[in-house]
Design an enzyme around this catalytic site. Structure first.
Site, PDB file in Angstrom:
ATOM      1  N   ASP A  20      -1.128 -56.709 -20.307  1.00  0.00           N
ATOM      2  CA  ASP A  20      -2.239 -56.391 -21.203  1.00  0.00           C
ATOM      3  C   ASP A  20      -1.760 -56.423 -22.647  1.00  0.00           C
ATOM      4  O   ASP A  20      -0.889 -55.644 -23.035  1.00  0.00           O
ATOM      5  CB  ASP A  20      -2.787 -54.994 -20.883  1.00  0.00           C
ATOM      6  CG  ASP A  20      -3.953 -54.628 -21.790  1.00  0.00           C
ATOM      7  OD1 ASP A  20      -5.079 -55.107 -21.517  1.00  0.00           O
ATOM      8  OD2 ASP A  20      -3.750 -53.907 -22.790  1.00  0.00           O
TER       9      ASP A  20
ATOM     10  N   TYR B 286      -2.019 -56.234 -31.355  1.00  0.00           N
ATOM     11  CA  TYR B 286      -0.678 -55.704 -31.036  1.00  0.00           C
ATOM     12  C   TYR B 286       0.428 -56.539 -31.681  1.00  0.00           C
ATOM     13  O   TYR B 286       1.581 -56.116 -31.715  1.00  0.00           O
ATOM     14  CB  TYR B 286      -0.451 -55.637 -29.511  1.00  0.00           C
ATOM     15  CG  TYR B 286      -1.419 -54.769 -28.739  1.00  0.00           C
ATOM     16  CD1 TYR B 286      -2.310 -53.917 -29.388  1.00  0.00           C
ATOM     17  CD2 TYR B 286      -1.446 -54.795 -27.348  1.00  0.00           C
ATOM     18  CE1 TYR B 286      -3.211 -53.142 -28.668  1.00  0.00           C
ATOM     19  CE2 TYR B 286      -2.339 -54.006 -26.626  1.00  0.00           C
ATOM     20  CZ  TYR B 286      -3.226 -53.185 -27.301  1.00  0.00           C
ATOM     21  OH  TYR B 286      -4.100 -52.416 -26.574  1.00  0.00           O
TER      22      TYR B 286
ATOM     23  N   LYS C 164      -7.192 -59.439 -26.285  1.00  0.00           N
ATOM     24  CA  LYS C 164      -8.424 -58.851 -26.834  1.00  0.00           C
ATOM     25  C   LYS C 164      -8.733 -59.381 -28.226  1.00  0.00           C
ATOM     26  O   LYS C 164      -7.809 -59.634 -29.013  1.00  0.00           O
ATOM     27  CB  LYS C 164      -8.284 -57.318 -26.913  1.00  0.00           C
ATOM     28  CG  LYS C 164      -7.726 -56.673 -25.664  1.00  0.00           C
ATOM     29  CD  LYS C 164      -7.724 -55.152 -25.732  1.00  0.00           C
ATOM     30  CE  LYS C 164      -6.946 -54.545 -24.578  1.00  0.00           C
ATOM     31  NZ  LYS C 164      -5.482 -54.496 -24.795  1.00  0.00           N
TER      32      LYS C 164
ATOM     33  N   HIS D  52     -12.204 -55.895 -28.175  1.00  0.00           N
ATOM     34  CA  HIS D  52     -11.322 -54.722 -28.256  1.00  0.00           C
ATOM     35  C   HIS D  52     -12.090 -53.417 -28.539  1.00  0.00           C
ATOM     36  O   HIS D  52     -11.785 -52.375 -27.963  1.00  0.00           O
ATOM     37  CB  HIS D  52     -10.260 -54.966 -29.333  1.00  0.00           C
ATOM     38  CG  HIS D  52      -9.002 -54.193 -29.119  1.00  0.00           C
ATOM     39  ND1 HIS D  52      -7.777 -54.634 -29.525  1.00  0.00           N
ATOM     40  CD2 HIS D  52      -8.758 -52.986 -28.547  1.00  0.00           C
ATOM     41  CE1 HIS D  52      -6.849 -53.751 -29.207  1.00  0.00           C
ATOM     42  NE2 HIS D  52      -7.419 -52.738 -28.613  1.00  0.00           N
TER      43      HIS D  52
HETATM   44  P1  NAP Z   1       0.660 -44.873 -21.825  1.00  0.00           P
HETATM   45  O1  NAP Z   1       0.984 -46.109 -21.090  1.00  0.00           O
HETATM   46  O2  NAP Z   1      -0.193 -43.839 -21.198  1.00  0.00           O
HETATM   47  O3  NAP Z   1       1.966 -44.116 -22.266  1.00  0.00           O
HETATM   48  C1  NAP Z   1       2.996 -44.754 -22.953  1.00  0.00           C
HETATM   49  C2  NAP Z   1       3.938 -43.653 -23.428  1.00  0.00           C
HETATM   50  O4  NAP Z   1       4.440 -42.937 -22.304  1.00  0.00           O
HETATM   51  C3  NAP Z   1       5.105 -44.214 -24.166  1.00  0.00           C
HETATM   52  O5  NAP Z   1       5.452 -43.279 -25.158  1.00  0.00           O
HETATM   53  C4  NAP Z   1       6.199 -44.279 -23.088  1.00  0.00           C
HETATM   54  O6  NAP Z   1       7.454 -44.110 -23.716  1.00  0.00           O
HETATM   55  C5  NAP Z   1       5.853 -43.084 -22.212  1.00  0.00           C
HETATM   56  N1  NAP Z   1       6.159 -43.310 -20.785  1.00  0.00           N
HETATM   57  C6  NAP Z   1       6.005 -44.445 -20.057  1.00  0.00           C
HETATM   58  N2  NAP Z   1       6.367 -44.266 -18.777  1.00  0.00           N
HETATM   59  C7  NAP Z   1       6.759 -42.968 -18.666  1.00  0.00           C
HETATM   60  C8  NAP Z   1       7.255 -42.192 -17.599  1.00  0.00           C
HETATM   61  N3  NAP Z   1       7.411 -42.699 -16.373  1.00  0.00           N
HETATM   62  N4  NAP Z   1       7.555 -40.878 -17.858  1.00  0.00           N
HETATM   63  C9  NAP Z   1       7.396 -40.359 -19.082  1.00  0.00           C
HETATM   64  N5  NAP Z   1       6.927 -41.046 -20.142  1.00  0.00           N
HETATM   65  C10 NAP Z   1       6.610 -42.352 -19.944  1.00  0.00           C
HETATM   66  O7  NAP Z   1      -0.009 -45.192 -23.244  1.00  0.00           O
HETATM   67  P2  NAP Z   1      -0.565 -46.459 -24.007  1.00  0.00           P
HETATM   68  O8  NAP Z   1       0.508 -47.407 -24.336  1.00  0.00           O
HETATM   69  O9  NAP Z   1      -1.424 -45.930 -25.089  1.00  0.00           O
HETATM   70  O10 NAP Z   1      -1.589 -47.132 -22.964  1.00  0.00           O
HETATM   71  C11 NAP Z   1      -1.207 -48.128 -22.048  1.00  0.00           C
HETATM   72  C12 NAP Z   1      -1.716 -49.485 -22.476  1.00  0.00           C
HETATM   73  O11 NAP Z   1      -3.134 -49.496 -22.601  1.00  0.00           O
HETATM   74  C13 NAP Z   1      -1.258 -49.923 -23.869  1.00  0.00           C
HETATM   75  O12 NAP Z   1       0.087 -50.306 -23.894  1.00  0.00           O
HETATM   76  C14 NAP Z   1      -2.236 -51.025 -24.148  1.00  0.00           C
HETATM   77  O13 NAP Z   1      -1.875 -52.203 -23.440  1.00  0.00           O
HETATM   78  C15 NAP Z   1      -3.525 -50.420 -23.596  1.00  0.00           C
HETATM   79  N6  NAP Z   1      -4.329 -49.706 -24.633  1.00  0.00           N
HETATM   80  C16 NAP Z   1      -5.555 -50.193 -24.943  1.00  0.00           C
HETATM   81  C17 NAP Z   1      -6.322 -49.573 -25.917  1.00  0.00           C
HETATM   82  C18 NAP Z   1      -7.693 -50.116 -26.243  1.00  0.00           C
HETATM   83  O14 NAP Z   1      -8.266 -49.704 -27.260  1.00  0.00           O
HETATM   84  N7  NAP Z   1      -8.214 -51.003 -25.443  1.00  0.00           N
HETATM   85  C19 NAP Z   1      -5.847 -48.429 -26.578  1.00  0.00           C
HETATM   86  C20 NAP Z   1      -4.594 -47.934 -26.220  1.00  0.00           C
HETATM   87  C21 NAP Z   1      -3.852 -48.566 -25.240  1.00  0.00           C
HETATM   88  P3  NAP Z   1       8.646 -45.226 -23.577  1.00  0.00           P
HETATM   89  O15 NAP Z   1       8.058 -46.549 -23.988  1.00  0.00           O
HETATM   90  O16 NAP Z   1       9.672 -44.715 -24.496  1.00  0.00           O
HETATM   91  O17 NAP Z   1       9.053 -45.197 -22.131  1.00  0.00           O
END
Ligand code: NAP
Length: 251
Positions: A41, A46, A71, A102
């Protein structure tokens, strides 16, 4: 996988790439593909599509085995074709598997959605969907164009669980995709810890598995190999109905 309204299938577990830039984006995506993720994704916003394109080119896995989503930033409404062509060039591919709006451009962005349908018709995007749309905005799109978004990607976690939202999507054939599954959660919540212990898993793995039980697509991001592996290690256990209900009740 779950089947989208257009008949194509999306892997339920994907790899999120927000905040991965440069070398770290290339390396994390390469690791994710090695570990077994087959859904990536990204987004124009990004600014890592070039690195992801390089990882895709170098990984040795046939393109058709990987589901790639990107997106359109809403401020590129009106420039849909050029923006998608730039994404395809950066990703080094002829098509994306899923292209999302997005955020809603002013209103629901009917002209943008029509452009999406046209580009999908040309095969540049296999499936099209939206992100951060309210139920009312989804209905507005469908009413105005007759084209149902394959996916709505929204912030989702046990702490944001909303049955009405899920049912609204299901009733229209829109697959719900959750983002920030971990950032939007309290990873040390006792309910999650207890369930995790019962399965010899971590609370994080319980959260990801809970998405799969609901057939909600989930796309955790990590820049660390150990976590990339742990977040994918959720296919050897299942939550019982009572456990799913207990996690639902965290919202
Ligand atoms: P997330 O995946 O919920 O969390 C990522 C965070 O959690 C990072 O700080 C990561 O740190 C940590 N983490 C990952 N695995 C872990 C584990 N097993 N234990 C503890 N901590 C862990 O947050 P996100 O990146 O916001 O959301 C996921 C994806 O959704 C994004 O990357 C993006 O592709 C998408 N997204 C879309 C939108 C939208 O508006 N459509 C908005 C936000 C996100 P480290 O990297 O240091 O491991």
């Amino acid at each position: 996988t779950v089947t989208l309204t257009d008949g194509r299938r999306i892997p339920l577990l994907g790899f999120g790439t927000w905040q991965l830039r440069g070398r770290s984006a290339y390396e994390s995506v390469t690791t994710a593909l090695e570990v077994g993720y087959r859904h990536l994704d990204t987004a124009t916003r990004y600014r890592n599509e070039t690195q992801i394109g390089a990882a895709l080119a170098d990984c040795g896995i046939p393109r058709e085995e990987i589901f790639v989503a990107t997106k359109l930033p809403p401020d590129e409404a009106g420039n849909e074709r050029r923006t998608l062509e730039r994404s395809l060039e950066a990703l080094r591919t002829d098509y994306v598997d899923l292209w999302l709006v997005h955020w809603p451009p002013k209103g629901a962005g009917i002209p943008t959605w029509k452009a999406f349908a046209e580009l999908a018709g040309e095969g540049l995007a296999r499936s099209i969907g939206v992100s951060n749309y309210s139920p009312a905005q989804i209905d507005e799109l469908i009413d105005a164009t007759g084209v149902t978004p394959a996916v709505n990607q929204i912030k989702w976690s046990p702490f944001l669980f909303d049955r009405d939202r899920l049912e609204h999507s299901r009733a229209r054939g829109v697959v719900l995709e959750g983002y920030s599954p971990l950032r939007a959660a309290k990873l040390d919540h006792p309910v999650l810890e207890e369930i995790a212990q019962a399965h010899g898993k971590s609370p994080t793995q319980v959260i990801l598995r809970w998405h799969l039980e609901h057939e909600v697509v989930v796309i955790p991001k990590s820049a660390r190999r150990q976590r990339i592996e742990a977040n994918f290690d959720v296919f050897d256990f299942a939550l019982r109905n009572e456990e799913v209900a207990a996690v639902d009740a965290l919202s």
